[in-house]
Structures are given as C-alpha cells and as structure tokens.
Write an enzyme that holds these catalytic residues in place. Structure first.
Site, PDB file in Angstrom:
ATOM      1  N   ASP A  73      -6.468  -4.462   5.748  1.00 34.14           N
ATOM      2  CA  ASP A  73      -7.458  -3.785   5.004  1.00 34.14           C
ATOM      3  C   ASP A  73      -8.591  -5.010   4.782  1.00 34.14           C
ATOM      4  O   ASP A  73      -9.648  -4.586   5.089  1.00 34.14           O
ATOM      5  CB  ASP A  73      -6.878  -2.968   3.659  1.00 34.14           C
ATOM      6  CG  ASP A  73      -8.105  -2.401   2.803  1.00 34.14           C
ATOM      7  OD1 ASP A  73      -9.020  -1.618   3.384  1.00 34.14           O
ATOM      8  OD2 ASP A  73      -8.133  -2.539   1.610  1.00 34.14           O
ATOM      9  N   ASP A  76      -4.163 -16.653   5.475  1.00 35.04           N
ATOM     10  CA  ASP A  76      -5.367 -17.432   4.862  1.00 35.04           C
ATOM     11  C   ASP A  76      -6.205 -18.114   5.877  1.00 35.04           C
ATOM     12  O   ASP A  76      -7.227 -18.351   6.049  1.00 35.04           O
ATOM     13  CB  ASP A  76      -4.878 -18.203   3.652  1.00 35.04           C
ATOM     14  CG  ASP A  76      -3.560 -18.958   3.930  1.00 35.04           C
ATOM     15  OD1 ASP A  76      -2.863 -18.731   4.937  1.00 35.04           O
ATOM     16  OD2 ASP A  76      -3.178 -19.764   2.869  1.00 35.04           O
ATOM     17  N   TYR A 104       0.786  -1.267  -0.067  1.00 37.36           N
ATOM     18  CA  TYR A 104       0.040   0.115   0.070  1.00 37.36           C
ATOM     19  C   TYR A 104       0.807   1.244  -0.062  1.00 37.36           C
ATOM     20  O   TYR A 104       0.263   2.270   0.013  1.00 37.36           O
ATOM     21  CB  TYR A 104      -0.876   0.119   1.298  1.00 37.36           C
ATOM     22  CG  TYR A 104      -2.255  -0.358   1.009  1.00 37.36           C
ATOM     23  CD1 TYR A 104      -2.820  -1.520   0.727  1.00 37.36           C
ATOM     24  CD2 TYR A 104      -3.354   0.860   1.157  1.00 37.36           C
ATOM     25  CE1 TYR A 104      -4.121  -1.738   0.803  1.00 37.36           C
ATOM     26  CE2 TYR A 104      -4.603   0.441   0.993  1.00 37.36           C
ATOM     27  CZ  TYR A 104      -5.200  -0.723   0.829  1.00 37.36           C
ATOM     28  OH  TYR A 104      -6.310  -1.084   0.692  1.00 37.36           O
ATOM     29  N   LYS A 107       2.340 -13.862   6.194  1.00 38.60           N
ATOM     30  CA  LYS A 107       2.618 -14.892   5.275  1.00 38.60           C
ATOM     31  C   LYS A 107       3.983 -15.046   5.274  1.00 38.60           C
ATOM     32  O   LYS A 107       4.651 -15.104   4.211  1.00 38.60           O
ATOM     33  CB  LYS A 107       1.822 -14.598   3.913  1.00 38.60           C
ATOM     34  CG  LYS A 107       0.250 -14.719   3.924  1.00 38.60           C
ATOM     35  CD  LYS A 107      -0.230 -15.442   2.546  1.00 38.60           C
ATOM     36  CE  LYS A 107       0.148 -16.641   1.911  1.00 38.60           C
ATOM     37  NZ  LYS A 107      -0.550 -17.651   2.300  1.00 38.60           N
TER      38      LYS A 107
END
Ligand code: NAD
Length: 361
Positions: free
Chosen positions: A249, A225, A125, A192
C-alpha cells in the site's frame, strides 16, 4: 464480440472519472455492455445499511471483470472499507499497480517503469483487530503473558498480522506469471524478514521457492526500508516488486510519486476468475462533482482492462493516445499543468473529449 463488464461508479470523483473512462473505452471501437452496480455510503440506505450490496458482488462474479471508481471510507468510525470488503468477498488477492513515466509528466525521474504487485488478503490489513480497553483485548494480553510474550504497555490496541504459505505462494505464482506475460525481466520480493521472522520470514522463504520454479526470470529480494531508499535513488534498477499488503500500500504510493503522482497511477485487483480495475487514488471528496479531477489514472486502469479482456490492439492505441495527450500538455487537468492555478487547465470531461478526438481522428 461484446464484453460484459460491471461498472461501479463509486463516490466522490468516482462517477465523473468512470463516465469519462466509459466514453473513451467505447471510442476505441471495442463493444461493451455495462452492468452498472453501486457501492459506498451513498447507497447504504437503499440496501438495509449495507454499503456493499450482494447484487454488486454478484454482478462482478457473473461478469468476471469490473471497472470501479474510488469509494470513500470514513476514518476511524462507521463501516469497514468497502474497498477492503470487495477484495475480501471476491478473494482479490493480487493488486497490480504499474508506475511508468510518460514524457511530459512533471516528475524528478525519467525512465521509471515499475510494476508493484501487492498481496491484498493477509497481513496487518486482514482486519483482525482488538480495541484498547475491550475485555477480549485484556484476555488476549493475558494469554500472551501466559505464553511469555508481554505487551510493551498494558493499554494497547492490538492488530494481528497473518501471512500464510498459501497466500504467499499464490501471489508469487501470479507475479511470475504476470511478469512473463508482460515481457518483464525481474521479480523482487520485498519484506522485513530480518525483524518479523515468522511472517515476513515465511514470505521470503516461499518467494524463494516459487522463484526456483521460475528460473527463466531473475529474482532478488530487498528489505522494505532499503527498498524505499533504492527506489528513490535508482528506480530504473527495478522491474516487478512483490510486497505484502501494508508495505504494498505504502510503496505503491511512493512509486506513483516517482512517475508524477496519483493522477497517472492505474491499478487492478485480480482473483481467481475475477479482476477489478481501479486507480490507485481515492475519492478526493473536495473535487467531487466539479469536473476538475484528472481521469487519466482511471482511463489507464481501463487500458489494463482492455489487455485483460484480450483487446490488446485497443489497449495499445488508447495508451498511445494518453501518452500523446500528456506530451502535448494542452488538454490536461490542473494537476498536470506547471502551476495548480494554471487557467489553461481543462476539466475531466474535456480530457475524455480530447482522447476521443485522437482515437477517432
Ligand atoms: P485521495 O487519493 O482521494 O487524495 C489524495 C490527494 O490527491 C488529494 O489532494 C486529492 O485531491 C488528490 N487527488 C486524488 N485523485 C485525484 C485526481 N484524480 N485528480 C486530481 N487530484 C486527485 O486520498 P485520500 O484523501 O487519502 O482519501 C480520500 C478518500 O478516498 C478516503 O475516504 C479514502 O479511504 C478513499 N480511498 C479509496 C480508495 C479506493 O476506492 N480504492 C483508495 C484510496 C483512498
């Protein structure tokens, strides 16, 4: 004591929501002096094409606290997001989005009480982007190839994902401090790190270091995930989640969905000596000016602001009034009724009136 607060009405449904919130906040009896400042496409022309005027930033810096309505970002063209610009200019690095089920809200889940803490200055971002076809993108692709990292396809756009020790440390310091102040029990780092070892891997390593310095609070971590699945299956196992910018987000909208949607999802952005309070949702342009949008997420952002400025008793009273209003189910907007065309739905300003009646009753 009079609290001086910058009020940024925003655009779309923003002006109606911030007006409803201003009235309700004043009805708590807390004294405010509002410093109204503008931002967004509607004021660009008056400020030499700048959608984020320096005077607005100055006002927030001076007062240290702002209540902000949503602001529209044109998709794929035009100026960069004013919301991202504001966070960057004020170095608002920690976004807090509490997601809590209130009795009477239509949702599949009960007893959810999560706080999402999202890092908001780094990650994919950060705005370091290279457009497909541009000379600089070809040069970057060439440099990557020289260093043994070939792009999967030559006709790529490229976004860079920076995650630093400094940025990670300060958001985890903030999250542990916030968790302790708010009487929470556990902090979970989301990442991750299994795939992105040099960015999310760094994030997890620093998170563990900060956790070791805050051993009075529980700490664990989840791969992003798996976190999404866990949140849908066992949301009550989690408390404070800390995420890099992009996952934050997405997961904060997921968490808003668990507790009944964007209509009841407040938020705040914190930096050093500044805090900006705004709902999770956007400017919903199709409802602009119709007195239909739900002001509760903006009002609950106002509750967070009351706590931030030390007006805890007023914050508790206002949140109780909101909880009562939702449980009664009468003076609520269309999105909180059993069907969206329910004729008993009230307007934005009526929700404010009903809350004011409760606060003053
Ligand atoms: P959105 O949150 O505006 O709307 C998503 C859906 O929820 C729409 O159906 C909308 O009508 C509904 N909705 C949102 N808020 C509501 C409310 N208070 N009451 C009733 N219904 C409500 O998201 P979007 O459509 O993706 O974005 C619209 C614009 O807002 C875009 O320009 C986006 O960039 C901007 N945006 C701004 C912010 C911010 O200012 N912080 C945040 C998110 C999106």
């Amino acid at each position: 004591m009079v609290h001086r607060v910058t009020l940024i009405p925003g655009d779309g449904i923003g002006p109606e929501l911030t007006e409803a919130t201003r009235r309700v906040l004043e009805a708590t009896g807390v004294a405010f002096q509002w410093d109204v400042a503008h931002a967004g496409a509607d004021v660009m022309a008056e400020h030499g094409g700048n959608p984020l005027p320096e005077a607005t930033l100055e006002s927030v810096r001076r007062n240290g606290v702002a209540l902000k309505g949503p602001i529209t970002t044109p998709i794929g063209e035009g100026f960069r997001s004013v919301n991202v610009g504001l966070r960057t200019a004020l170095d608002l690095y920690a976004q807090v989005r509490p997601c809590k089920t209130y009795r009477g809200v239509r949702t599949r889940f009960e007893n959810v009480d999560l706080v999402i803490v999202r890092e908001t200055t780094e990650d994919i971002y950060a705005g370091i982007e290279f457009e497909q076809g541009a000379d600089e993108t070809a040069a970057l692709a060439g440099w990557l190839e020289q260093h043994g990292r070939k792009l999967p396809q030559p006709d790529s756009g490229i976004s860079i994902k920076p995650i630093s020790i400094t940025g990670t440390r300060r958001v985890f310091d903030f999250a542990f401090d916030y968790a302790r102040r708010m009487g929470r029990r556990k902090v979970t780092a989301v990442h991750k790190a299994n795939i992105m070892k040099f960015t999310d891997g760094l994030w997890l390593r620093v998170a563990r270091e900060v956790a070791a310095e805050n051993a009075d609070l529980e700490f664990d971590d989840r791969i992003a995930d798996n976190m999404c699945m866990q949140l849908v299956q066992h949301p009550d196992d989690y408390d404070v989640l800390v995420l890099p910018n992009l996952y934050g987000d997405i997961v904060s909208d997921l968490a808003a969905g668990l507790v009944g949607g964007l209509g009841v999802a407040p938020g705040a952005n914190y930096g050093k000596g500044v805090a900006v309070f705004e709902p999770t949702h956007g400017s919903a342009p199709k409802y602009a000016g119709l007195n239909r949008a739900n002001p509760l997420a903006q009002i609950l952002s106002g509750v967070m602001m009351l706590h931030h400025i030390g007006e805890h008793e007023a914050g508790v009273r206002l949140e109780r009034a909101v909880a009562e209003l939702i449980a009664e189910g009468k003076s609520v907007t269309y999105d909180m009724k059993p069907t969206r065309d329910d004729p008993t739905a009230v307007g934005t300003s009526d929700v404010a009136d009903a809350l004011i009646a409760k606060l003053e009753g």
